[in-house]
Design an enzyme around this catalytic site. Structure first.
Site, short mmCIF file in Angstrom:
data_model
loop_
_atom_site.label_atom_id
_atom_site.label_comp_id
_atom_site.label_asym_id
_atom_site.label_seq_id
_atom_site.Cartn_x
_atom_site.Cartn_y
_atom_site.Cartn_z
N ASN A 32 0.83 -1.19 0.00
CA ASN A 32 0.00 0.00 0.00
C ASN A 32 0.87 1.25 0.00
O ASN A 32 1.87 1.31 0.72
CB ASN A 32 -0.90 -0.03 1.24
N GLN A 88 -14.30 -2.17 0.50
CA GLN A 88 -15.20 -1.03 0.33
C GLN A 88 -15.77 -1.19 -1.08
O GLN A 88 -15.15 -0.80 -2.05
CB GLN A 88 -14.45 0.28 0.53
N GLY A 94 -17.03 3.95 0.25
CA GLY A 94 -15.70 4.52 0.50
C GLY A 94 -14.62 4.06 -0.46
O GLY A 94 -13.46 4.41 -0.29
N GLN A 95 -14.98 3.31 -1.49
CA GLN A 95 -13.99 2.84 -2.46
C GLN A 95 -13.43 4.03 -3.23
O GLN A 95 -14.17 4.78 -3.85
CB GLN A 95 -14.64 1.84 -3.43
N VAL A 97 -10.61 3.86 -5.46
CA VAL A 97 -10.09 3.46 -6.76
C VAL A 97 -11.14 2.53 -7.37
O VAL A 97 -11.53 1.55 -6.72
CB VAL A 97 -8.73 2.72 -6.63
N HIS A 99 -11.51 -0.10 -8.78
CA HIS A 99 -10.97 -1.44 -9.05
C HIS A 99 -11.09 -2.18 -7.72
O HIS A 99 -10.48 -1.76 -6.72
CB HIS A 99 -9.51 -1.32 -9.49
N HIS A 103 -8.53 -4.89 1.60
CA HIS A 103 -7.50 -4.43 2.54
C HIS A 103 -7.21 -5.55 3.52
O HIS A 103 -8.14 -6.13 4.08
CB HIS A 103 -7.99 -3.22 3.34
#
Length: 178
Positions: A32, A88, A94-95, A97, A99, A103
């Protein structure tokens, strides 16, 4: 250590090939850019599916088997006693990106006591700290229209720092399989 693949791997519109430390037929794991806690990694399908419901049976199975295997490794490597595993699934959740990504966050007893306790991780994921898309966007040298000021002590990592961690975790994934 060379990259795991000669193919370019995308996470949304971002090229993340050097951040990838594990790859399967349908999924990959990457470090990350701005981990919430040490060892916070992501697992994503190779195909740029936006939502979990967009995956076919083989992709869902592979994604969650990869989450399980990578989770075991980060728990061992980072001395964790537990994991947060979160998706998410869509912008309203709350996503950041478009894709799908999972997490995996290694946890230890009392690791977030100074932030209000263990459940503080959910606010961190939903807030600016967990906005992976924003931090990838800033790293790509494209400026957001209105850049936000980040006063926290956590700064986005460099490409070199992430590649180094990806190589170390790739070795650990190989070690785990022996």
């Amino acid at each position: 250590m060379p990259p795991l693949t000669n193919s370019t791997i995308h996470f949304g519109s971002f090229v993340v090939t050097s951040q990838v430390f594990y790859k399967t037929a349908y999924s990959y794991a990457l470090v990350n850019i701005r981990p919430l806690l040490p060892g916070h990694v992501l697992v994503s399908p190779l195909r740029a599916a936006k939502r979990l419901s967009d995956l076919n049976h083989a992709e869902v199975t592979d994604l969650f088997m990869t989450v399980q295997e990578v989770g075991r490794m980060v728990e061992r490597v980072y001395g964790a006693s537990s994991l947060n595993i979160a998706i998410q699934d869509g912008p309203a959740a709350g996503q950041s990106v478009p894709h799908l990504h999972t997490h995996i966050i290694p946890r230890q007893n009392a690791d977030l006591d100074e932030h209000g306790g263990g459940d503080a991780i959910y606010g961190m994921l939903e807030g600016d700290d967990g906005d992976v898309g924003k931090h990838l966007w800033e790293r790509s040298n494209r400026r957001p229209k209105f850049p936000a000021v980040d006063d926290s002590s956590r700064k986005p990592r460099t490409e070199e720092e992430m590649a180094e961690e990806a190589q170390r975790l790739a070795r650990e994934m190989t070690r785990q399989r022996l």
